[in-house]
Design an enzyme around this catalytic site. Structure first.
Site, PDB file in Angstrom:
ATOM      1  N   CYS A   1       0.855  -1.282   0.002  1.00 37.00           N
ATOM      2  CA  CYS A   1      -0.179   0.024   0.106  1.00 37.00           C
ATOM      3  C   CYS A   1       0.891   1.220   0.024  1.00 37.00           C
ATOM      4  O   CYS A   1       0.621   2.221  -0.626  1.00 37.00           O
ATOM      5  CB  CYS A   1      -0.885  -0.084   1.199  1.00 37.00           C
ATOM      6  SG  CYS A   1      -0.090  -0.353   2.622  1.00 37.00           S
TER       7      CYS A   1
ATOM      8  N   HIS B   1      -0.858   1.028   7.294  1.00 41.62           N
ATOM      9  CA  HIS B   1      -1.607   1.154   5.890  1.00 41.62           C
ATOM     10  C   HIS B   1      -1.202   2.323   5.394  1.00 41.62           C
ATOM     11  O   HIS B   1      -1.833   3.413   6.071  1.00 41.62           O
ATOM     12  CB  HIS B   1      -3.217   0.750   5.866  1.00 41.62           C
ATOM     13  CG  HIS B   1      -3.607   0.543   4.890  1.00 41.62           C
ATOM     14  ND1 HIS B   1      -3.300  -0.066   3.635  1.00 41.62           N
ATOM     15  CD2 HIS B   1      -4.975   1.379   4.347  1.00 41.62           C
ATOM     16  CE1 HIS B   1      -4.116   0.040   2.622  1.00 41.62           C
ATOM     17  NE2 HIS B   1      -5.224   1.073   3.079  1.00 41.62           N
TER      18      HIS B   1
END
Length: 1173
Positions: A246, A542
């Site tokens: 990510c 993330h």
């Protein structure tokens, strides 16, 4: 109950946002709108959605759609009156299907007409001949599955019934319930009832060849999940997450939305022959092209492969700032000597002047440096301007910190930095992490830190600029991107006054949020064009990105595959960090709670207003190389062709046709056992309904073999798991459609395997086939040449079963090109898996008594003489076949260069240890094979095993190549100076000799018998090193940078002396030893201050470096720092020995490493990110 799912569809992608609507509240228009939004896109290319083709049978079916819906009105009324929740019985729908001519149905599966149940479409699916079972197979199928949105789901109870037309009470009925979805659109019973029970006329199920089937469906709490389509809603698409990529996805989206950067990537020279998996420019071009024109999320696998990354790299999360630097450096190198050379510098590079100016004398030192980003302090700074003020603040060098000016000595001075110019795209790295000296670890700063939408670096008459800077360029910037670390709200005030635990957990959950890669925190890159977000903290998390591509007021959130519209507050203000007061309003009291907002920026990217048009330029298809556009178009067409092929696959079957030419081309080359690799022969995709006669006509045109000269044989797999020709097709079979032959003779999948028998005349043209008598057998013959070690196909013969091989010897000699009276031996090839069986054929017995039948394989050869049997390695067919079965190509590598293949040898897995080393010695030109030492290969890490293979320590090559349950074809070798058997009787010591004269380590290998003493080791070492007169040697054992053991022969120290073990180490969460340890003698009453000069002299370090070290007394689980006045001798106990306690020299390691949790039981620092290609 068992299920079959003959039709499959793609499941919704993980992480895809889905809107949920109650089926009961969904209008027909909403359903139609949902159906219109469907895009079944498994590939990353631009492929239009298309529902799979539906098979339509030719049989006539009569259906009666009788829908009986019953609403439990009374129950509903009672529930309303009593204000209680009553679970409503689901509405039921019943459907009856009368199937005519049931016994004559030839298609594999059949669908009923569609019927409605609670407004939804269903149908019955049957397999009249059974779905891989001798039973009627029947299922309920969602009829409109191909047009429903991705993520749909239906929960239903259903029953299926085969009606007894004589006595309804004896009908066969089965019930089930299932959650229908894209992956399981049909559900039912593979063995509903036995076919023989249906066909039994006395049972009453099949009357006048009519079968009556009923289905009853009741829906329960059904929902339809409408998918969110990023391209349709936002005009942009996301990037697929490979595991923990990510952070890379957010950076790539940011760089992609800097159009001048994207255009420069498109202009990097690539060719159509380049491989995107090894070419970073081509992989990045393809990725950007797909982001620009694709309708669905794009894969990054090609790009990571071009980086040289494996699976491990894609599951290891790195810092996005580090990847930005490494990737730009790589692209800058790739752009050299191209039309876009210097583009990275033109976009991101600025310059700063560092200066030191003396106050009392006329002396000034300056140094110009370039930068791609600026490091700004966050701690004790309110906003970006405060950080810039601190960056250019003047530091006075005075007192002990005076500056050593050339020709002027120590002088008071002013030290500072001013900017010469700023780049068009300004990247500001905020120091959200710093090293905490007290806790000796990295910590995150969550202070509130504001940043403006418009940044004016010309403020206060250009106080950030050097006097010589070009002030004609206005440095007014618009925020382009923000990198932030987000740790969703954590309550800092106690919730203990809540008595209700459930209410407390509800309050905490409200602010905890969800993350997709790890826990706790988020990192955001905010840009007016993009904002990157990291959901996580110090230990990973993330990443996602907020982007406004046109610098308008509209923001977009790029979270891996999904792109959504967001408001400016979410993208900007919530990334300031700091403390917030939140009103809970939970109904218990109105006391507000204090929260530390861990959502805060750590990277800001600004675009200069005067360069906005240049940076945010248009990028059209004309900027993309033609070969790239054409290549992607071809790939798209191939994907569409493959989709069409798969959609129509149920209407077709594959016929694979082997011929004599295939036998001749494969036997003895790619094939030794059996006759042919069926995957390497001609295959034909034929409609199932095509009569086989039409197929023969097609072959006549394709292969130019007239129909009357064709004869086809079926294949069979024997119990020995070998494939043989079985029998020729009969005229009756050739009149049938292809699907019937496929079902009768298929060996695997839906493919039909055939052998085309063609007889050639003297002119080598096809001629009439000989008629075949009932007692004739078709045998296939291979010829083995033991002189050349070759096996080849020589032909096939029809023989009479009562004849003997003696009757055809002349014919065989003629086929082989031997003299007609040559003595030959015959062997039957029976099987080779798991062991070889190739028995001798008795030439005096008939073929029948030799148990030969159609399709059997006979291998024959010349009869070798007695001397020939000893002369040749493989004098007969069985020995040669045994060799081929165990043959292995082994790649040998030198142990000194374990990544390079030196040579290859063809060996047998049954070769002994002596056989293998002898072959290696011959290849290397060595006379003595015993001087070869081999090491096996570790298939998991692609490295040699740590321990070599002992002399005759394994039985065969097979054992050398086996690593647990894996096999490899790599071995490592080394050439010894003495035989291995003698070496293994010796002890080999690697001795590091610390030469005090040269202050360096010398490494020597000492080999002595295992019973040797330490003194003998020292005596041997004295022959290898140069020592001063009367010098003595001390032998110690070192393990993990610590002295592990002092040999007993070491001379004893006096009562006032002590041998101290000294080691180097660094400390964070754990102690990490490094460097070379050493021993030193300390005296009774000697303080640390007195010992330090001796250590400094021994290690040759400067005063400044020594002053930064800490000295500590250390044991296994104990550490105590020492002061200069401490008597070191008193800390060490003689009875423990110097290897159990030691003096530690602690070195400071304040490098900004970002720690990450590898797993719950292990702490490790993050590996630096690398691009290998």
């Amino acid at each position: 109950r068992d299920s079959a799912r003959p039709n499959t569809a793609a499941n919704p992608r993980p992480g895809q946002a889905l809107q949920v609507f109650s089926l009961l509240n969904l209008s027909p228009f909403a359903v139609a709108a949902a159906a219109a939004m469907i895009e079944e896109e498994d590939e990353e290319m631009l492929v239009s959605p298309r529902p799979p083709s539906r098979e339509v049978g030719e049989e006539t079916v009569e259906s009666v759609n009788s829908v009986e819906s019953q609403l439990p009105t009374e129950e509903c009324n009672n529930a309303a009156e009593n204000h209680t929740d009553v679970e409503m019985e689901p509405s039921k729908s019943k459907f009856t299907w009368t199937i005519k001519n049931f016994s004559q149905m030839i298609n594999k599966k059949h669908y009923s007409d569609e019927f409605l149940a609670d407004g939804l479409k269903w149908r019955i699916l049957i397999f009249p001949k059974g779905n891989k079972a001798d039973c009627l197979s029947m299922y309920i199928d969602v009829a409109d599955a191909a047009t429903l949105p991705l993520g749909w789901s239906r929960s239903a109870e259903f029953s299926l019934c085969v009606v007894n037309q004589v006595d309804y009470g004896r009908s066969m009925k089965k019930d089930a319930q299932h959650q229908f979805n894209m992956g399981e659109r049909d559900w039912g019973f593979t063995t509903f009832m036995r076919l023989r029970d249906i066909y039994n006329p006395t049972n009453g199920f099949l009357v006048n060849d009519h079968l009556v089937v009923e289905a009853e469906v009741a829906l329960r709490s059904d929902i339809i999940k409408l998918p969110y389509y990023s391209k349709k809603e936002t005009g942009y698409v996301g990037l697929e997450n490979q595991g923990a990529t990510c952070y890379m996805n957010s950076l790539l989206q940011t760089l992609y939305h800097i159009p001048c950067f994207r255009k420069a990537v498109y202009y990097m020279p690539t060719t159509d022959n380049d491989n995107p998996s090894s070419s970073i420019p081509l992989a990045l071009q393809r990725l950007f092209y797909k982001l620009q024109y694709s309708d669905s999320s794009v894969s990054t696998k090609e790009l990571t492969k071009s980086f040289g990354w494996g699976i491990y790299d894609t599951f290891f999360q790195h810092d996005v700032q580090e990847l930005n630097r490494v990737l730009c450096e790589k692209l800058e190198h790739e752009m050299k000597a191209t039309v876009v050379e210097g583009t990275i510098q033109q976009i991101f590079e600025g310059h700063v002047k560092n200066y030191i100016e003396c106050i009392n004398v006329d002396y000034k030192s300056t140094r110009k440096e370039s930068f791609y980003d600026i490091q700004l302090d966050v701690k004790n700074c309110r906003d970006v301007y405060a950080s810039f003020d601190k960056y250019v603040a003047v530091e006075r060098l005075e007192g002990e910190n005076k500056y050593e000016a050339e020709d002027h000595g120590l002088q008071e001075a002013k030290k500072g930095a001013l900017f010469l110019d700023f780049p068009p795209v300004l990247q500001l790295q905020l120091k959200r992490f710093e090293y905490d000296v007290m806790h000796e670890t990295m910590v995150k700063i969550n202070d509130r830190y504001e940043f403006p939408l418009q940044l004016n670096l010309d403020k206060d008459n250009g106080k950030y600029l050097a006097p010589e800077a070009d002030r004609s360029i206005r440095n007014l910037y618009t925020l382009h991107s923000i990198g932030a670390i987000v740790n969703n709200m954590i309550i800092t005030e106690s919730l203990s006054h809540f008595d209700d635990k459930a209410m407390r957990s509800k309050c905490c959950y409200r602010y905890r949020g969800n993350t997709s890669d790890t826990d706790d925190e988020h990192v955001i890159f905010l840009t007016l064009d993009s904002v990157l977000v990291h959901s996580g903290g110090l230990h990973g998390g993330h990443y996602y990105a907020f982007i406004r591509p046109t610098l308008s007021d509209l923001w977009f959130k790029f979270d891996d595959e999904q792109v959504t519209k967001e408001d400016a507050r979410m993208a900007l203000e919530e990334q300031y960090g700091g403390d917030e007061i939140v009103q809970t309003n939970l109904g218990l009291n109105n006391t507000p709670f204090g929260f530390t907002n861990y959502s805060n920026a750590y990277m800001l990217v600004y675009v200069r207003e005067s360069d906005k048009e240049k940076i945010l330029c248009d990028v059209t298809e004309k900027d993309i190389a033609e070969h790239l556009r054409m290549r992607l178009k071809r790939e798209q067409e191939e994907i569409e062709d493959r989709r069409r092929y798969e959609a129509e696959a149920h209407l077709y079957t594959i016929i694979k046709v082997a011929r004599d030419e295939d036998f001749a081309n494969q036997i003895g080359k790619a094939r030794y056992f059996d006759l042919v690799d069926i995957d390497r022969v001609r295959s034909f995709r034929i409609r199932k309904q095509m009569p086989f006669k039409l197929f023969k006509e097609m072959i006549a045109k394709e292969l130019r073999i007239p129909v009357e000269f064709q004869r086809y044989w079926s294949w069979v797999m024997r119990k020995s798991r070998s494939y043989r020709l079985d029998q020729p097709l009969t005229p009756h079979e050739e009149n049938q459609p292809v699907w019937k032959l496929s079902e009768a003779y298929r060996l695997h999948n839906e493919e039909l395997m055939l052998f085309l028998e063609v007889e050639l005349g003297r002119d080598l043209l096809p001629t009439h086939l000989p008629s075949r008598a009932g007692d004739e057998l078709l045998l296939v013959f291979k010829l083995y040449d033991f002189e050349k070690k070759e096996l080849r196909y020589v032909g096939r013969l029809f023989v009479i079963s009562t004849q003997t091989p003696m009757d055809i010897l002349t014919k065989l000699n003629e086929m082989a090109g031997f003299p007609l009276d040559e003595e030959i031996e015959l062997y039957e090839e029976l099987k080779f898996d798991p062991r070889l069986m190739c028995p001798h054929v008795d030439k005096r017995k008939s073929f029948r008594l030799n148990e030969l039948e159609d399709g059997d394989i006979i291998c024959f050869q010349k009869s070798p003489s007695r001397d020939g049997k000893k002369q040749y390695d493989y004098p007969d067919v069985p020995s040669f076949m045994e060799y081929v079965l165990h043959r292995q190509i082994v790649h040998f590598r030198s142990l000194e260069k374990p990544k390079e293949d030196k040579f290859c040898l063809e060996l047998s897995r049954s070769h002994t240890y002596d056989d293998v080393v002898e072959k290696v010695a011959q290849r290397l030109g060595l006379d003595d094979p015993s001087k070869i030492r081999l090491t096996s290969h570790n298939v998991y890490c692609d490295q040699p095993k740590p321990q070599p293979i002992r002399y005759r320590g394994v039985d065969s090559l097979f054992d050398m190549l086996r690593h647990y349950n894996q096999m490899t074809d790599i071995l490592y070798y080394e050439v010894l100076d003495i035989p291995l058997s003698e070496l293994e009787a010796l002890k080999v010591l690697k001795v590091a000799f610390l030469n005090p004269a040269k202050d360096e380590l010398e490494f020597h290998n000492v080999r002595l018998p295992k019973q040797s003493t330490v003194q003998e080791v020292i005596n041997e070492l004295k022959l290898k090193v140069k020592l001063s007169h009367n010098a003595e040697l001390r032998l110690v054992q070192v393990f993990q940078n610590k002295i592990f053991k002092i040999p007993e022969e070491e001379k004893n120290m006096g009562p006032d002396d002590h041998v101290v073990h000294v080691v180097h180490y660094m400390k964070d969460m754990h102690v990490h030893h490094f460097g070379e340890p050493f021993l030193m003698v300390i005296h009774k009453g000697e303080t640390l201050a007195e010992i330090k000069p001796r250590i400094q002299k021994k290690l040759h370090v400067l005063d400044e470096e020594l002053s930064q070290w800490k000295f500590a007394y250390m044991e296994a689980y104990h550490q105590e720092y020492l002061q200069d006045s401490d008597v070191v001798f008193s800390f060490f106990q003689k009875e423990k020995g110097p290897w159990q306690q030691y003096l530690g020299l602690e070195h400071n390691d304040a490098s900004p490493k970002r720690p990450c949790v590898v797993n719950q039981n292990r702490y490790a620092y993050e590996k630096p990110i690398k691009i290998y290609n």
